[in-house]
Write a protein that holds these residues in place. Structure first.
Motif, PDB file in Angstrom:
ATOM      1  N   TRP A  17      54.716 -17.242  97.516  1.00 36.52           N
ATOM      2  CA  TRP A  17      54.666 -17.097  96.060  1.00 36.52           C
ATOM      3  C   TRP A  17      53.880 -18.245  95.429  1.00 36.52           C
ATOM      4  N   ALA A  18      54.057 -19.456  95.964  1.00 34.07           N
ATOM      5  CA  ALA A  18      53.311 -20.613  95.442  1.00 34.07           C
ATOM      6  C   ALA A  18      51.817 -20.372  95.545  1.00 34.07           C
ATOM      7  N   ASN A  19      51.379 -19.823  96.666  1.00 33.46           N
ATOM      8  CA  ASN A  19      49.951 -19.566  96.863  1.00 33.46           C
ATOM      9  C   ASN A  19      49.454 -18.423  95.987  1.00 33.46           C
ATOM     10  N   TYR A  20      50.318 -17.442  95.731  1.00 30.20           N
ATOM     11  CA  TYR A  20      49.904 -16.311  94.907  1.00 30.20           C
ATOM     12  C   TYR A  20      49.865 -16.686  93.425  1.00 30.20           C
ATOM     13  N   ALA A  21      50.965 -17.238  92.928  1.00 28.63           N
ATOM     14  CA  ALA A  21      51.075 -17.514  91.492  1.00 28.63           C
ATOM     15  C   ALA A  21      50.413 -18.827  91.101  1.00 28.63           C
ATOM     16  N   GLY A  22      50.427 -19.812  92.009  1.00 29.36           N
ATOM     17  CA  GLY A  22      49.895 -21.132  91.681  1.00 29.36           C
ATOM     18  C   GLY A  22      48.395 -21.163  91.504  1.00 29.36           C
ATOM     19  N   ARG A  23      47.666 -20.263  92.159  1.00 28.91           N
ATOM     20  CA  ARG A  23      46.203 -20.245  92.050  1.00 28.91           C
ATOM     21  C   ARG A  23      45.748 -19.874  90.644  1.00 28.91           C
ATOM     22  N   LYS A  24      46.597 -19.136  89.926  1.00 25.76           N
ATOM     23  CA  LYS A  24      46.226 -18.709  88.573  1.00 25.76           C
ATOM     24  C   LYS A  24      46.607 -19.742  87.510  1.00 25.76           C
ATOM     25  N   ALA A  25      47.299 -20.803  87.950  1.00 32.04           N
ATOM     26  CA  ALA A  25      47.753 -21.812  86.988  1.00 32.04           C
ATOM     27  C   ALA A  25      46.593 -22.712  86.588  1.00 32.04           C
ATOM     28  N   PRO A  26      46.593 -23.190  85.342  1.00 29.00           N
ATOM     29  CA  PRO A  26      45.532 -24.115  84.912  1.00 29.00           C
ATOM     30  C   PRO A  26      45.635 -25.436  85.658  1.00 29.00           C
ATOM     31  N   GLU A  27      44.482 -26.042  85.921  1.00 31.17           N
ATOM     32  CA  GLU A  27      44.481 -27.328  86.626  1.00 31.17           C
ATOM     33  C   GLU A  27      45.057 -28.419  85.732  1.00 31.17           C
ATOM     34  N   GLN A  28      45.835 -29.297  86.344  1.00 28.33           N
ATOM     35  CA  GLN A  28      46.438 -30.401  85.615  1.00 28.33           C
ATOM     36  C   GLN A  28      45.715 -31.695  85.973  1.00 28.33           C
ATOM     37  N   VAL A  29      45.382 -32.472  84.986  1.00 23.90           N
ATOM     38  CA  VAL A  29      44.771 -33.775  85.234  1.00 23.90           C
ATOM     39  C   VAL A  29      45.857 -34.823  85.051  1.00 23.90           C
ATOM     40  N   THR A  30      46.294 -35.396  86.154  1.00 23.58           N
ATOM     41  CA  THR A  30      47.389 -36.361  86.091  1.00 23.58           C
ATOM     42  C   THR A  30      47.005 -37.623  86.832  1.00 23.58           C
ATOM     43  N   GLU A  31      47.640 -38.686  86.408  1.00 21.24           N
ATOM     44  CA  GLU A  31      47.411 -39.966  87.079  1.00 21.24           C
ATOM     45  C   GLU A  31      48.113 -39.956  88.421  1.00 21.24           C
ATOM     46  N   HIS A  32      47.441 -40.455  89.423  1.00 19.68           N
ATOM     47  CA  HIS A  32      48.029 -40.472  90.762  1.00 19.68           C
ATOM     48  C   HIS A  32      49.148 -41.503  90.825  1.00 19.68           C
ATOM     49  N   ILE A  33      50.316 -41.072  91.256  1.00 20.96           N
ATOM     50  CA  ILE A  33      51.462 -41.975  91.400  1.00 20.96           C
ATOM     51  C   ILE A  33      51.917 -41.928  92.851  1.00 20.96           C
ATOM     52  N   ASP A  34      51.943 -43.075  93.508  1.00 21.19           N
ATOM     53  CA  ASP A  34      52.456 -43.141  94.874  1.00 21.19           C
ATOM     54  C   ASP A  34      53.474 -44.266  94.923  1.00 21.19           C
ATOM     55  N   LEU A  35      54.731 -43.880  95.115  1.00 24.92           N
ATOM     56  CA  LEU A  35      55.802 -44.864  95.090  1.00 24.92           C
ATOM     57  C   LEU A  35      55.955 -45.596  96.413  1.00 24.92           C
ATOM     58  N   ILE A  36      55.191 -45.232  97.428  1.00 28.17           N
ATOM     59  CA  ILE A  36      55.311 -45.841  98.744  1.00 28.17           C
ATOM     60  C   ILE A  36      54.279 -46.937  98.924  1.00 28.17           C
ATOM     61  N   ASP A  37      54.701 -48.039  99.491  1.00 27.44           N
ATOM     62  CA  ASP A  37      53.802 -49.157  99.782  1.00 27.44           C
ATOM     63  C   ASP A  37      52.829 -48.745 100.886  1.00 27.44           C
ATOM     64  N   GLN A  38      51.558 -48.661 100.546  1.00 26.44           N
ATOM     65  CA  GLN A  38      50.561 -48.201 101.514  1.00 26.44           C
ATOM     66  C   GLN A  38      50.356 -49.196 102.658  1.00 26.44           C
ATOM     67  N   GLN A  39      50.768 -50.461 102.458  1.00 25.44           N
ATOM     68  CA  GLN A  39      50.622 -51.466 103.508  1.00 25.44           C
ATOM     69  C   GLN A  39      51.827 -51.475 104.453  1.00 25.44           C
TER      70      GLN A  39
END
Length: 444
Positions: A200-222
């Motif tokens: 369902w995510a692949n079917y319905a999500g493709r028709k959704a408008p693209e969202q421009v959001t700031e990338h948030i990563d709570l994990i320490d990449q190091q």
């Protein structure tokens, strides 16, 4: 024949108790523990039980449910906390992505959610993996609505069906289902549910408008990440031990050492304890400044869950004392409904107040005295009842569900998109889970 006046009085008190739970938790944001305890007194006193008797029933119900579930919840919660903090979830996600390929990144996130969701609560799992999810959406060009819903539904499929998640664990304790059997059967039911959520995510999500959001990563990449083997072992080995136990039956009077060891390690409490020990092997070191805070966080997080489950057990004990099962079985044709009744009851509670955990605990308390009338008063019937309630607790996740807002916040999806893609996904998942429960009922 039940006294009609008694039945009406009991039903009024029951509806008032459920309304109090929904109103207090959804409208006034009162903690579920207090809402359930208030409902206990409302129902107990409303049906004419003396105050001292109501208090005694609440204490007994609270203690009995914690006796059967306390260790399971504490160990399962602690395992999830450790895996979350040491980066095992990221290792699992990247390993699965490498296997399925970037072309199927949404499937990778769905599978990751399913595996990570076994020991980790869905909201925590989503927050931890949201940064990686956004990175993959950006690098692959797949819609963020598709990626976010795939991850969310993968986590949600197991959260509603399988111990040590609090709703399923509490229902197992209240109804009387062996936790290991529920884990294995719940996983079997949850697999097609996850697939439906992904499709369902692949079917319905493709028709959704693209969202421009700031990338948030709570994990320490190091952060130094554990190996693939160390990341997967704390999740896979406990499940294998529990599954192996379910395949062996020891005849009375027969004592085989290796069989006894297998049966002991296959107990969910021992299996989860082994998982916790294996997760500690993935820690950078066993220094107390690393391990001790994680163990403390796990115990504290479990405490909040245990008081809700205990209150749910108390509510169930009050309803049992009201003999609601006897009254309703004499007045209504419940036998013809079978597992549909617990599904519908939990679905209504979930949709009304938002929390899958509160919905399934409340429903289990109501269902316990009705099992005989519904034709579910057998080991098989108990298992099917809990699975049906798990299916009902999936739908419908919308604006009164905290998990709904976790997804919206960390994905940046608009309300309209969330309702059309994610909320509808939970409807198809719940119906699929119900269909799977019916299938299991024919196969068992």
């Amino acid at each position: 024949m039940a006294d009609p006046q008694s039945l009406v009085r009991i039903l009024i008190c029951l509806v008032a108790g459920i309304a109090a739970i929904v109103l207090l938790t959804a409208r006034f944001r009162v903690h579920a523990f207090f809402a359930l305890v208030i409902a206990c007194f409302m129902v107990g006193l409303g049906i004419g039980l003396p105050l001292n008797d109501v208090l005694g029933i609440i204490k007994d119900g609270f203690g009995n449910i914690l006796k059967s579930l306390g260790l399971l919840i504490v160990l399962g919660t602690t395992l999830g906390v450790i895996l979350e903090h040491i980066g095992c979830t990221r290792v699992m996600a990247k390993t699965i992505l490498k296997i399925v390929g970037e072309k199927y990144a949404s499937l990778a996130m769905s599978l990751t959610g399913f595996i990570v969701g076994l020991p980790i609560f869905c909201d925590s799992g989503y927050i931890v993996l949201s940064g990686l999810n956004k990175s993959l959406a950006k690098s692959t060009g797949i819609s963020l609505a598709v990626m976010s819903t795939s991850l969310a539904t993968g986590l949600y499929a197991v959260h509603c069906m399988i111990p040590p998640h609090p709703g399923a664990a509490a229902a197992a304790g209240i109804i009387g289902v062996e936790a290991g059997k529920l884990m294995i059967t719940g996983i079997i039911v949850a697999i097609p549910v996850m697939i439906v959520g992904y499709l369902w995510a692949n079917y319905a999500g493709r028709k959704a408008p693209e969202q421009v959001t700031e990338h948030i990563d709570l994990i320490d990449q190091q952060q130094k990440l554990p190996s693939v083997a160390l990341a997967f072992m704390p999740v896979v080995i406990p499940i294998l031990l529990i599954a192996l136990k379910s395949f062996f039956v020891v005849e009375p009077g027969v004592s085989v050492k290796w069989m006894n060891v297998l049966l002991a390690t296959g107990d969910p409490v021992i299996a989860l304890a082994i998982g916790v020990l294996l997760s500690c092997m993935a820690l950078p070191s066993f220094k107390k400044d690393i391990l001790a805070p994680l163990l403390q966080e796990g115990a504290e997080k479990a405490g909040g869950i245990l008081v809700i489950i205990g209150a749910g057990g108390a509510f169930g004990a009050v309803l049992a004392a009201a003999k609601i099962g006897t009254h309703l079985s004499n007045a209504l044709p419940l036998a013809s409904m079978g597992i549909l009744f617990p599904f519908l009851l939990t679905f209504i509670l979930k949709t009304a107040q938002g929390s899958s955990t509160v919905a399934i605990i409340t429903a289990a308390s109501i269902m316990l005295p009705l099992l005989h009338a519904l034709g579910l008063d057998t080991d098989k019937g108990h298992l099917l009842c809990v699975l049906a309630m798990g299916a009902g607790s999936m739908m419908i996740s919308h604006a009164n569900d905290a998990y709904f807002w976790v997804i919206a916040k960390f994905s940046g999806l608009e309300m309209k998109t969330m309702l059309r893609v994610y909320s509808l996904a939970t409807v198809w998942m719940g119906l699929t889970a119900l269909a799977m429960v019916y299938l299991v009922s024919y196969l068992l």
